[in-house]
Design an enzyme around this catalytic site. Structure first.
Site, mmCIF file in Angstrom:
data_model
loop_
_atom_site.group_PDB
_atom_site.id
_atom_site.type_symbol
_atom_site.label_atom_id
_atom_site.label_comp_id
_atom_site.label_asym_id
_atom_site.label_seq_id
_atom_site.Cartn_x
_atom_site.Cartn_y
_atom_site.Cartn_z
ATOM 1 N N ARG A 17 -47.402 13.393 16.640
ATOM 2 C CA ARG A 17 -48.063 14.365 15.760
ATOM 3 C C ARG A 17 -48.522 15.524 16.634
ATOM 4 N NH1 ARG A 17 -53.651 14.650 13.621
ATOM 5 N NH2 ARG A 17 -53.677 15.710 11.608
ATOM 6 N N HIS A 49 -57.923 9.071 8.665
ATOM 7 C CA HIS A 49 -58.322 9.067 10.068
ATOM 8 C C HIS A 49 -59.444 8.052 10.237
ATOM 9 C CE1 HIS A 49 -56.672 13.399 10.894
ATOM 10 N NE2 HIS A 49 -55.780 12.581 10.383
ATOM 11 N N GLU A 94 -54.799 9.393 12.500
ATOM 12 C CA GLU A 94 -55.561 9.433 13.754
ATOM 13 C C GLU A 94 -56.427 8.183 13.782
ATOM 14 O OE1 GLU A 94 -58.107 12.725 14.611
ATOM 15 O OE2 GLU A 94 -56.597 14.250 14.143
ATOM 16 N N TYR A 106 -62.180 6.416 12.543
ATOM 17 C CA TYR A 106 -63.065 6.396 13.715
ATOM 18 C C TYR A 106 -64.251 5.499 13.391
ATOM 19 C CZ TYR A 106 -60.103 10.119 15.545
ATOM 20 O OH TYR A 106 -59.033 10.847 16.013
ATOM 21 N N TRP A 157 -55.130 8.938 18.523
ATOM 22 C CA TRP A 157 -55.687 10.156 19.099
ATOM 23 C C TRP A 157 -56.193 9.812 20.492
ATOM 24 C CZ3 TRP A 157 -55.691 15.098 17.221
ATOM 25 C CH2 TRP A 157 -56.387 16.036 17.995
ATOM 26 N N ASN A 215 -55.151 19.632 9.176
ATOM 27 C CA ASN A 215 -55.927 18.551 9.750
ATOM 28 C C ASN A 215 -57.329 18.487 9.129
ATOM 29 O OD1 ASN A 215 -56.380 16.520 12.036
ATOM 30 N ND2 ASN A 215 -58.072 17.943 12.361
ATOM 31 N N GLU A 216 -57.719 17.293 8.710
ATOM 32 C CA GLU A 216 -59.092 17.017 8.236
ATOM 33 C C GLU A 216 -59.648 18.203 7.441
ATOM 34 O OE1 GLU A 216 -61.314 15.689 11.653
ATOM 35 O OE2 GLU A 216 -59.905 14.066 12.043
#
Length: 456
Positions: free
Chosen positions: A97, A241, A270, A243, A300, A174-175
């Site tokens: 990516r 994503h 991610e 996290y 990531w 992105n985001e």
């Protein structure tokens, strides 16, 4: 993932969600999460000529399932790191990516630059996910671009992307929404998808979630059907994503299983593993669940993070993998173990190969080895990458017939000019010398272009 945090934004989220927002690494909190099940979708007939979606799965143009296994690379901030794609491929990835900019916040990547990065992906037999990073945190970060502005950038690249549908996925932005009014994400996402379709794009389109990509309030999960149905081709995939919001196995499995049960395509676009002040993501469950459900994941990130615990490699050097990099590439459910090269490059789950390995000579702290790669298929293999892992810390010092790259115990080999083609029912042989320290067990598994080979 390069983001600023403002105290005001953090306090605002603390009041509204009883949690703390992080720059795309949102701290875990336990607000009430809507648990409305996602209704199954009737599959739409794919119109894409290459990578496309069918019944909730990402498929190649020939109908073969494709599961992304790869990493993110910050090309727009490090345009000189041109070797990175080859290094990422050598460690076993099948996808990269690529971070781009539409010029709103960082230096714009030109059509010529994007064409070059796509060519590099293809030369290294990687599927290329291209994303505009300037949209990060829109609505909360005043510097962010809108999804509409990102769509205009893609339209400006149409001439270099048309015809690349087998190789390129377009990740619109992105985001593309922060923690401020994340429900506002849905309509602009639909509009951006439709703008690209109306402009004639047939590529698979990827959309990121709000809440800095982590969908803390389940806006993407709740509205996924609306967004998916708005795509006239049905060739749309959702990206979550993961996290520090995802620090328990239950949260991870609930989220991913909801999409799979609804036959909605999703991947982990991610994710991070190292714990920090915002929490401790459960990367083991992320990777294991992705493997069990056959969903893609893209870690990531390769190198160059301002927060270096997220670097997979130090200073863009594939021989200096961090603990995070070793986990992603060589750990359980990692890239080396689970990645399969796209069949557009000749890869797949069945490589049609057998690999023989023997020690031809041995001395105190060294030995000479021989590897024979046999093509058991009915067609020649042109261009290949062999992968295997040493068991006892052996280190290759010289090789003939191929070029080795070694990161820890993991070895990848690309051919010399005279071994580049393996004839149908034929074989090529490689020789090497290596250092050892005591035990010298043979590798037990080999892959060729991402496919598992028999041994013997």
């Amino acid at each position: 993932m390069r983001r600023k945090r403002s105290l005001a934004a953090l306090l605002a989220l603390l009041v509204s969600l009883l949690g703390i927002a992080g720059l795309g690494r949102t701290a875990h909190a336990e607000p009430a999460r809507p648990q409305t099940p996602l209704a199954p979708l009737a599959p739409l007939a794919p119109l894409a000529t290459g990578l496309h979606i069918s019944d909730g799965r990402l498929l190649e143009g020939n109908g073969n399932d494709f599961v992304m296994r790869g990493v993110n690379h910050a090309h727009t901030w490090y345009p000189g790191e041109t070797r990175s794609l080859a290094d990422i491929k050598a460690l076993g990835a099948n996808t990269v990516r690529v971070v781009l900019s539409n010029g709103h916040r960082w230096a714009k990547n030109s059509p010529e630059d994007v064409a070059a990065i796509v060519a590099q992906c293809k030369a290294n037999r990687l599927i290329c996910v291209l994303e505009v990073h300037d949209t990060t945190g829109y609505g909360e970060d005043a510097a962010a671009a809108s999804l509409d502005q990102a769509a205009d950038y893609w339209i400006g690249l149409k001439s270099v992307l048309t015809g690349q549908e087998n190789y390129v996925v377009i990740n619109i932005g992105n985001e593309p929404w922060g923690n401020t009014d994340p429900a506002g994400w849905t309509a602009p996402t639909v509009a951006a998808v439709q703008k690209l379709r109306n402009a004639g794009f047939q590529h698979t389109i990827m959309v990121d979630a709000p809440n800095w990509g982590q969908d803390l309030q389940n806006v993407m999960r709740t509205n996924a059907r609306t967004v998916y149905d708005a795509d006239s081709t049905g060739n749309l995939i959702f990206s979550i994503h993961m996290y520090s919001v995802y620090d328990t196995a239950q949260e991870i499995t609930d989220y991913l299983n909801a999409f799979v049960a609804a036959r909605l395509p999703i991947l982990i676009g991610e994710f991070g593993g190292p714990s920090d002040q915002w929490g401790d993501p459960d990367e083991n469950t992320m990777m294991a669940t992705a493997q069990r459900l056959k969903l893609g994941y893209l870690a990531w990130s390769w190198s160059g993070n301002t927060d270096p615990i997220l670097d997979l490699a130090t200073d863009f050097d594939p021989t200096k993998l961090t603990d995070w990099g070793k986990r992603v590439f060589n750990g359980p459910d990692g890239i080396a173990e689970t990645s399969r090269e796209a069949t557009i490059y000749g890869g797949g789950s069945d490589a049609g190969c057998t690999v023989g390995y023997r020690v031809a000579n041995e001395w105190g702290n060294g030995f000479q080895g021989e590897i024979t790669i046999r093509n058991t298929g009915a067609a020649a293999i042109t261009g290949w990458t062999l992968g295997f892992t040493f068991a006892n810390g052996q280190a290759i010092t010289n090789m003939w017939g191929g070029t080795p790259r070694q990161a820890g115990a993991a070895v990848t080999v690309t051919p010399a000019s005279y071994t580049a083609t393996i004839p149908a029912r034929g074989a090529v042989t490689l020789g090497f010398t290596a250092d050892k320290d005591g035990t010298n067990s043979a590798p037990t598994a080999f892959t060729l272009n991402g496919g598992v080979c028999a041994t013997g």
